[in-house]
Motif scaffolding. Structure first.
Motif, mmCIF file in Angstrom:
data_model
loop_
_atom_site.group_PDB
_atom_site.id
_atom_site.type_symbol
_atom_site.label_atom_id
_atom_site.label_comp_id
_atom_site.label_asym_id
_atom_site.label_seq_id
_atom_site.Cartn_x
_atom_site.Cartn_y
_atom_site.Cartn_z
ATOM 1 N N VAL A 260 0.834 -1.200 0.000
ATOM 2 C CA VAL A 260 0.000 0.000 0.000
ATOM 3 C C VAL A 260 0.872 1.254 0.000
ATOM 4 N N GLU A 261 1.909 1.265 0.819
ATOM 5 C CA GLU A 261 2.837 2.391 0.845
ATOM 6 C C GLU A 261 3.506 2.573 -0.518
ATOM 7 N N ARG A 262 3.856 1.450 -1.132
ATOM 8 C CA ARG A 262 4.510 1.494 -2.432
ATOM 9 C C ARG A 262 3.587 2.079 -3.502
ATOM 10 N N ALA A 263 2.333 1.630 -3.530
ATOM 11 C CA ALA A 263 1.403 2.034 -4.582
ATOM 12 C C ALA A 263 0.899 3.457 -4.428
ATOM 13 N N HIS A 264 0.807 3.940 -3.181
ATOM 14 C CA HIS A 264 0.131 5.213 -2.951
ATOM 15 C C HIS A 264 1.056 6.335 -2.473
ATOM 16 N N VAL A 265 2.299 5.991 -2.173
ATOM 17 C CA VAL A 265 3.270 7.006 -1.766
ATOM 18 C C VAL A 265 4.539 6.908 -2.620
ATOM 19 N N GLY A 266 5.207 5.751 -2.576
ATOM 20 C CA GLY A 266 6.495 5.602 -3.248
ATOM 21 C C GLY A 266 6.422 5.695 -4.761
ATOM 22 N N THR A 267 5.503 4.946 -5.371
ATOM 23 C CA THR A 267 5.432 4.946 -6.830
ATOM 24 C C THR A 267 4.916 6.268 -7.398
ATOM 25 N N PRO A 268 3.909 6.917 -6.803
ATOM 26 C CA PRO A 268 3.538 8.245 -7.310
ATOM 27 C C PRO A 268 4.688 9.246 -7.290
ATOM 28 N N GLU A 269 5.517 9.167 -6.250
ATOM 29 C CA GLU A 269 6.692 10.050 -6.182
ATOM 30 C C GLU A 269 7.688 9.678 -7.281
ATOM 31 N N LEU A 270 7.927 8.385 -7.461
ATOM 32 C CA LEU A 270 8.878 7.914 -8.467
ATOM 33 C C LEU A 270 8.453 8.299 -9.876
ATOM 34 N N VAL A 271 7.197 8.092 -10.186
ATOM 35 C CA VAL A 271 6.708 8.251 -11.559
ATOM 36 C C VAL A 271 6.368 9.701 -11.890
ATOM 37 N N TYR A 272 5.663 10.360 -10.988
ATOM 38 C CA TYR A 272 5.122 11.694 -11.279
ATOM 39 C C TYR A 272 5.796 12.817 -10.493
#
Length: 282
Positions: A260-272
């Protein structure tokens, strides 16, 4: 309902304030614990005639920007617009209007150029492109790939992500390589309507339990989406706006806190480059 101790982002949905549920769908999302949205413009022919020039895309882009602004006033976090050209437009132009595939591609690229202006001005977050998910002629397929490669060139120039609508597959390595050849990192290419695993781009996983379980166990960056279409004559199409927060609760119950942390915090930061925690109220 208990509040979720996490941002909750739906990475790909549509809102139609004139013909669909519009902000009522955003209210549903918030009531279940949703906090952030990436709102993708509907296909241009859904909100007007089939485009004949770059300026004809402005109506659908303007509608999306307006509803995103209104949605941000409702969300605990905020919404961002993703603007671009649906790859299915090529069939409307070739089959319905009689354009040659190269001419259709030129018009679609002009629409992407217009969308890029909004990204350049800071009004939009990312671009949308792709290629048909259905059978087309070889000439239409190649023209569609040309349009997608143009989107990657714009993404690299603007340092913004590109969301893709493509055929169903778990391997888009070649497409990711096209992006990298043009200067866009593969993690900034996002396949919408993805399964739980994807080689190449970042998967935006359709939020059914089977796909999410695979994504959670994979340990790789991923996003969650519904592809809510907001069309009243298709009420059961794809997934509803309550789905992502419901699935986040289910993932947490199953012990997938890190996912959940990955999908909603980490990946949005990484991608966008967006901060979903920092943009929450308070």
């Amino acid at each position: 309902m208990d509040e979720l101790d996490s941002p909750v982002l739906d990475n790909h949905l549509h809102l139609d304030p004139d013909n669909g549920r519009g902000l009522d769908a955003v209210e549903d999302f918030v009531r279940l614990g949703g906090t952030h949205l990436l709102v993708v413009n509907k296909p241009s022919w859904h909100l007007g005639p089939v485009p004949e020039s770059a300026a004809d895309f402005d109506r659908v882009f303007g509608t999306t920007l307006e509803v995103v602004d209104a949605a941000s006033g409702i969300l605990p976090g905020r919404a961002w617009p993703v603007l671009g050209v649906h790859p299915g437009l090529v069939s409307r132009l070739v089959d319905d209007r009689g354009l040659e595939p190269d001419a259709a591609a030129e018009l679609m690229c002009s629409g992407l150029d217009r969308a890029a202006e909004f990204v350049r001005d800071g009004a939009a977050l990312a671009l949308k492109s792709g290629r048909p998910h259905y059978e087309v002629s070889a000439a239409v397929w190649e023209a569609s790939n040309d349009v997608m490669r143009h989107a990657f060139e714009l993404g690299a120039e603007l340092d913004c992500a590109v969301q893709l609508h493509t055929e169903a597959t778990d391997d888009l390595t070649g497409v990711a390589e096209w992006a990298e050849e043009r200067g866009l990192p593969r993690h900034e290419v996002v396949k919408h309507y993805a399964g739980g695993r994807l080689a190449g781009p970042t998967p935006s996983v359709m939020s059914d339990k089977d796909r999410l379980e695979v994504a959670a166990d994979a340990g790789e960056p991923f996003l969650m989406e519904t592809d809510f279409v907001d069309e009243p004559d298709r009420p059961g199409a794809v997934l509803g706006p309550k789905t992502v927060p419901r699935r986040v609760r289910w993932l947490l119950e199953e012990g997938h806190d890190e996912a959940v942390e990955r999908a909603h915090v980490g990946t949005p930061e990484l991608v966008y480059g967006i901060d979903t925690r920092g943009t929450l109220e308070g």
